[in-house]
Design an enzyme around this catalytic site. Structure first.
Site, PDB file in Angstrom:
ATOM      1  N   CYS A 115       0.976  -0.699   0.181  1.00 14.05           N
ATOM      2  CA  CYS A 115      -0.141   0.081  -0.321  1.00 14.05           C
ATOM      3  C   CYS A 115       0.671   0.866  -0.040  1.00 14.05           C
ATOM      4  O   CYS A 115       1.611   1.183   0.941  1.00 14.05           O
ATOM      5  CB  CYS A 115      -1.296  -0.008   1.101  1.00 14.05           C
ATOM      6  SG  CYS A 115      -2.043   1.608   1.397  1.00 14.05           S
ATOM      7  N   CYS A 161       0.404   5.220   6.227  1.00  7.01           N
ATOM      8  CA  CYS A 161      -0.549   4.772   7.587  1.00  7.01           C
ATOM      9  C   CYS A 161       0.463   4.527   9.201  1.00  7.01           C
ATOM     10  O   CYS A 161       0.588   3.681   8.237  1.00  7.01           O
ATOM     11  CB  CYS A 161      -1.817   4.469   7.829  1.00  7.01           C
ATOM     12  SG  CYS A 161      -3.492   5.356   6.039  1.00  7.01           S
ATOM     13  N   CYS A 173      -0.185   1.241  10.377  1.00  8.32           N
ATOM     14  CA  CYS A 173      -0.926  -0.127  10.085  1.00  8.32           C
ATOM     15  C   CYS A 173       0.505  -0.884   9.051  1.00  8.32           C
ATOM     16  O   CYS A 173       1.953  -0.458   8.366  1.00  8.32           O
ATOM     17  CB  CYS A 173      -0.972  -0.078   8.510  1.00  8.32           C
ATOM     18  SG  CYS A 173      -2.121  -1.478   7.600  1.00  8.32           S
ATOM     19  N   GLY A 212      -4.015  -3.495   0.714  1.00  3.66           N
ATOM     20  CA  GLY A 212      -4.180  -2.071  -0.012  1.00  3.66           C
ATOM     21  C   GLY A 212      -5.172  -0.896   0.485  1.00  3.66           C
ATOM     22  O   GLY A 212      -6.097  -1.104   0.942  1.00  3.66           O
ATOM     23  N   GLU A 213      -4.717   0.389  -0.347  1.00  2.46           N
ATOM     24  CA  GLU A 213      -5.760   0.719  -0.458  1.00  2.46           C
ATOM     25  C   GLU A 213      -7.204   0.532  -1.641  1.00  2.46           C
ATOM     26  O   GLU A 213      -6.696   1.128  -3.132  1.00  2.46           O
ATOM     27  CB  GLU A 213      -5.648   2.184  -0.598  1.00  2.46           C
ATOM     28  CG  GLU A 213      -6.443   3.288  -1.140  1.00  2.46           C
ATOM     29  CD  GLU A 213      -7.353   3.630  -0.443  1.00  2.46           C
ATOM     30  OE1 GLU A 213      -7.779   3.363   1.169  1.00  2.46           O
ATOM     31  OE2 GLU A 213      -9.042   3.866  -0.892  1.00  2.46           O
ATOM     32  N   SER A 220     -13.559  -0.278   2.354  1.00  5.17           N
ATOM     33  CA  SER A 220     -12.905   0.602   3.272  1.00  5.17           C
ATOM     34  C   SER A 220     -12.294   1.520   2.626  1.00  5.17           C
ATOM     35  O   SER A 220     -11.707   1.082   1.948  1.00  5.17           O
ATOM     36  CB  SER A 220     -12.457   0.073   4.307  1.00  5.17           C
ATOM     37  OG  SER A 220     -11.960   0.597   5.318  1.00  5.17           O
ATOM     38  N   SER A 240     -12.161   5.474   6.906  1.00  7.84           N
ATOM     39  CA  SER A 240     -10.948   4.837   8.032  1.00  7.84           C
ATOM     40  C   SER A 240     -10.529   6.332   8.427  1.00  7.84           C
ATOM     41  O   SER A 240      -9.567   6.914   8.374  1.00  7.84           O
ATOM     42  CB  SER A 240      -9.635   4.164   8.250  1.00  7.84           C
ATOM     43  OG  SER A 240     -10.628   3.071   7.651  1.00  7.84           O
ATOM     44  N   LEU A 241     -11.527   6.917   9.807  1.00  8.56           N
ATOM     45  CA  LEU A 241     -10.900   8.696  10.775  1.00  8.56           C
ATOM     46  C   LEU A 241     -10.007   8.125  11.239  1.00  8.56           C
ATOM     47  O   LEU A 241      -9.180   9.053  10.560  1.00  8.56           O
ATOM     48  CB  LEU A 241     -12.755   8.713  10.761  1.00  8.56           C
ATOM     49  CG  LEU A 241     -12.560  10.746  10.717  1.00  8.56           C
ATOM     50  CD1 LEU A 241     -12.819  11.147   9.367  1.00  8.56           C
ATOM     51  CD2 LEU A 241     -14.435  10.670  11.842  1.00  8.56           C
ATOM     52  N   ASN A 242     -10.425   7.778  12.208  1.00 10.99           N
ATOM     53  CA  ASN A 242      -8.842   7.778  13.186  1.00 10.99           C
ATOM     54  C   ASN A 242      -8.726   8.975  14.074  1.00 10.99           C
ATOM     55  O   ASN A 242      -7.740   9.210  14.747  1.00 10.99           O
ATOM     56  CB  ASN A 242      -7.824   6.833  12.259  1.00 10.99           C
ATOM     57  CG  ASN A 242      -7.876   5.700  11.731  1.00 10.99           C
ATOM     58  OD1 ASN A 242      -8.451   4.959  12.330  1.00 10.99           O
ATOM     59  ND2 ASN A 242      -7.479   5.237  10.779  1.00 10.99           N
ATOM     60  N   ASN A 279      -4.374  -3.055  17.206  1.00  2.61           N
ATOM     61  CA  ASN A 279      -3.517  -4.368  17.072  1.00  2.61           C
ATOM     62  C   ASN A 279      -2.411  -4.919  16.694  1.00  2.61           C
ATOM     63  O   ASN A 279      -1.435  -3.443  15.983  1.00  2.61           O
ATOM     64  CB  ASN A 279      -4.394  -5.592  15.875  1.00  2.61           C
ATOM     65  CG  ASN A 279      -5.850  -5.606  16.176  1.00  2.61           C
ATOM     66  OD1 ASN A 279      -6.433  -6.340  16.444  1.00  2.61           O
ATOM     67  ND2 ASN A 279      -6.968  -5.250  14.912  1.00  2.61           N
ATOM     68  N   CYS A 306      -7.085  -6.601  11.646  1.00  2.00           N
ATOM     69  CA  CYS A 306      -7.294  -5.003  10.925  1.00  2.00           C
ATOM     70  C   CYS A 306      -5.738  -4.692  11.093  1.00  2.00           C
ATOM     71  O   CYS A 306      -5.025  -4.479  12.424  1.00  2.00           O
ATOM     72  CB  CYS A 306      -8.159  -3.650  11.616  1.00  2.00           C
ATOM     73  SG  CYS A 306      -9.907  -4.497  11.459  1.00  2.00           S
TER      74      CYS A 306
HETATM   75  N1  SAH Z   1      -6.940   0.946   3.284  1.00  2.83           N
HETATM   76  C1  SAH Z   1      -8.140   0.633   3.464  1.00  2.83           C
HETATM   77  C2  SAH Z   1      -8.511  -0.499   3.471  1.00  2.83           C
HETATM   78  C3  SAH Z   1      -8.091  -1.741   4.564  1.00  2.83           C
HETATM   79  S1  SAH Z   1      -9.088  -1.260   5.909  1.00  2.83           S
HETATM   80  C4  SAH Z   1      -8.642   1.834   4.840  1.00  2.83           C
HETATM   81  O1  SAH Z   1      -7.591   1.964   5.524  1.00  2.83           O
HETATM   82  O2  SAH Z   1      -9.861   1.459   4.945  1.00  2.83           O
HETATM   83  C5  SAH Z   1      -7.993  -1.923   7.225  1.00  2.83           C
HETATM   84  C6  SAH Z   1      -8.893  -0.803   8.452  1.00  2.83           C
HETATM   85  O3  SAH Z   1      -7.194  -1.480   9.941  1.00  2.83           O
HETATM   86  C7  SAH Z   1      -8.615   0.146   8.054  1.00  2.83           C
HETATM   87  O4  SAH Z   1      -9.821   0.685   9.083  1.00  2.83           O
HETATM   88  C8  SAH Z   1      -7.886   0.722   9.838  1.00  2.83           C
HETATM   89  O5  SAH Z   1      -7.568   2.446   9.733  1.00  2.83           O
HETATM   90  C9  SAH Z   1      -7.867  -0.604  10.826  1.00  2.83           C
HETATM   91  N2  SAH Z   1      -6.118  -0.677  10.932  1.00  2.83           N
HETATM   92  C10 SAH Z   1      -5.091  -0.209  10.617  1.00  2.83           C
HETATM   93  N3  SAH Z   1      -3.621  -0.622  11.264  1.00  2.83           N
HETATM   94  C11 SAH Z   1      -4.415  -1.228  12.485  1.00  2.83           C
HETATM   95  C12 SAH Z   1      -3.708  -1.962  13.334  1.00  2.83           C
HETATM   96  N4  SAH Z   1      -2.801  -1.860  13.581  1.00  2.83           N
HETATM   97  N5  SAH Z   1      -5.069  -2.120  14.801  1.00  2.83           N
HETATM   98  C13 SAH Z   1      -6.256  -1.819  14.140  1.00  2.83           C
HETATM   99  N6  SAH Z   1      -6.266  -1.513  13.345  1.00  2.83           N
HETATM  100  C14 SAH Z   1      -5.273  -1.051  12.186  1.00  2.83           C
END
Ligand code: SAH
Length: 342
Positions: free
Chosen positions: A112, A116, A119, A161-162, A193, A215-217, A291, A334
């Site tokens: 990807c 982020c 991730c 991936g995105e 997503s 994925s707002l965060n 995670n 995730c």
């Molecule tokens: N790229 C897209 C599709 C992947 S979805 C997206 O970001 O939405 C993966 C999800 O896992 C996203 O909501 C992301 O915010 C979340 N995520 C990524 N790393 C994570 C981690 N270490 N622990 C928990 N969630 C995580």
């Protein structure tokens, strides 16, 4: 001569056209696709098609496949598949048992590009986009291999991936998945997503049918830009306007995912800010505990923080779900998908 075409990349109208070019009646296309979507990968096994035509197909066309390189089973029943693509790259798909059915989590890219900070997939950078056929093959391969007692009824594009960064292939895959000549899935059971490629969000709703998760965060640009570099290109105001422009079917809601990072985005004031930010939206909020993987530079929020965060949002009348972490023991949760052989 160029390579024979992979019929898994074709929509029905396209394959009808190819049949016509090859001098066959267009109905042949439907006949072939019926077998392909059943998971048959060998023209010889398409027994209601004449022998001569099967041989011609084997000569002129081709059906791509994925190979299961490794299957890991979690204590909670989730299964992670490391799938080898035909060029040797790998992606992961995760099969998640729920009450009476399975959800399959699909990848759209090898690696990807978005970077982020929390991730694991981001660590690899972008290797390449998947084709629509490779997305479809994740479903067909897992379905062929795993014959559990429950059906796979839900698909989520939340793996590596995105998805929106691979837009044409994503839309093509969604067409194949929902079409009556394809897998015939209900669009209500599909979810895409995105980390927030804002301009493509309304287009997703126009060109395909699926539920939207964003994925707002973080509830403010400063925090969000720190953990998600994409926010510098499409800041929150742009992103939320794009979500408002997503043609949301009646009775549907947009889901906002929010990974809780200790001391970064989990303060009660940030929960209140989030509640304000999403005011007026038909929104669902999915809180995700962080995670861990390798040397992830964040810590998960303590449980009382998570509960407080959740309560503030509930008091503001949002539907809030704290997503339970599935498949953590096999690095299938995730943000843990790396898609590499060990
Ligand atoms: N790229 C897209 C599709 C992947 S979805 C997206 O970001 O939405 C993966 C999800 O896992 C996203 O909501 C992301 O915010 C979340 N995520 C990524 N790393 C994570 C981690 N270490 N622990 C928990 N969630 C995580």
């Amino acid at each position: 001569m160029s390579n024979p075409p992979d019929l898994k990349e074709f929509t029905l109208p396209e394959l009808e056209q190819l049949m016509t070019i090859w001098g066959h009646p267009p109905y042949r296309a439907r006949q072939v696709l019926k077998w392909v979507y059943k998971g048959v990968n060998d023209f010889e096994a398409m027994t209601d098609i004449s022998r001569a035509f099967r041989q011609e197909l084997a000569r002129r066309a081709y059906l791509s496949d994925l190979r299961i390189d490794r299957e890991q089973v979690s204590r909670d029943g989730s299964r992670k598949y490391l799938l080898a693509l035909e060029d040797g790259n790998c992606v992961e798909s995760v099969l998640i048992p729920e009450e009476g059915h399975y959800t399959l989590c699909l990848s759209t890219q090898v690696g990807c590009a978005l970077g982020c900070r929390f991730c694991a997939t981001a660590r690899r950078g972008l290797v390449r986009n998947l084709t629509a056929g490779e997305m479809l093959n994740q479903i067909l391969t897992v379905r062929r291999h795993f014959t559990g007692d429950w059906p796979i009824t839900n698909l989520v594009f939340m793996g590596m991936g995105e998805p929106l960064a691979n837009f044409p292939a994503l839309v093509r895959a969604l067409t194949m998945i929902t079409a009556e000549w394809g897998l015939n899935f209900s669009p209500r059971r599909l979810t895409v997503s995105t980390a927030g490629l804002a301009p493509l969000i309304p287009r997703l709703g126009q060109e395909a049918r699926a539920n939207l998760t964003v994925s707002l965060n973080a509830p403010d640009d400063e925090t969000r830009s720190r953990i998600m570099p994409i926010n510098r290109r499409y800041p929150l105001e742009t992103l939320l306007q794009a979500c408002r422009d997503f043609p949301l079917p009646r009775h549907r809601r947009v889901t906002f995912a929010y990974v809780l990072l200790k001391g970064i985005n989990d303060a009660p004031a940030q929960a209140r800010q989030l509640a304000r930010l999403l005011r007026g939206f038909r929104a669902k909020i999915n809180l995700i505990p962080l995670n861990a993987y390798g040397d992830v530079p964040f810590e998960p929020s303590p449980e009382d923080r998570v509960l407080e965060f959740q309560d503030i949002l509930r008091q503001a009348n949002y539907t809030v779900l704290t997503r339970e972490s599935r498949g953590q023991d096999i690095q299938a949760a995730c943000g843990q998908l790396l898609g590499e052989r060990e």
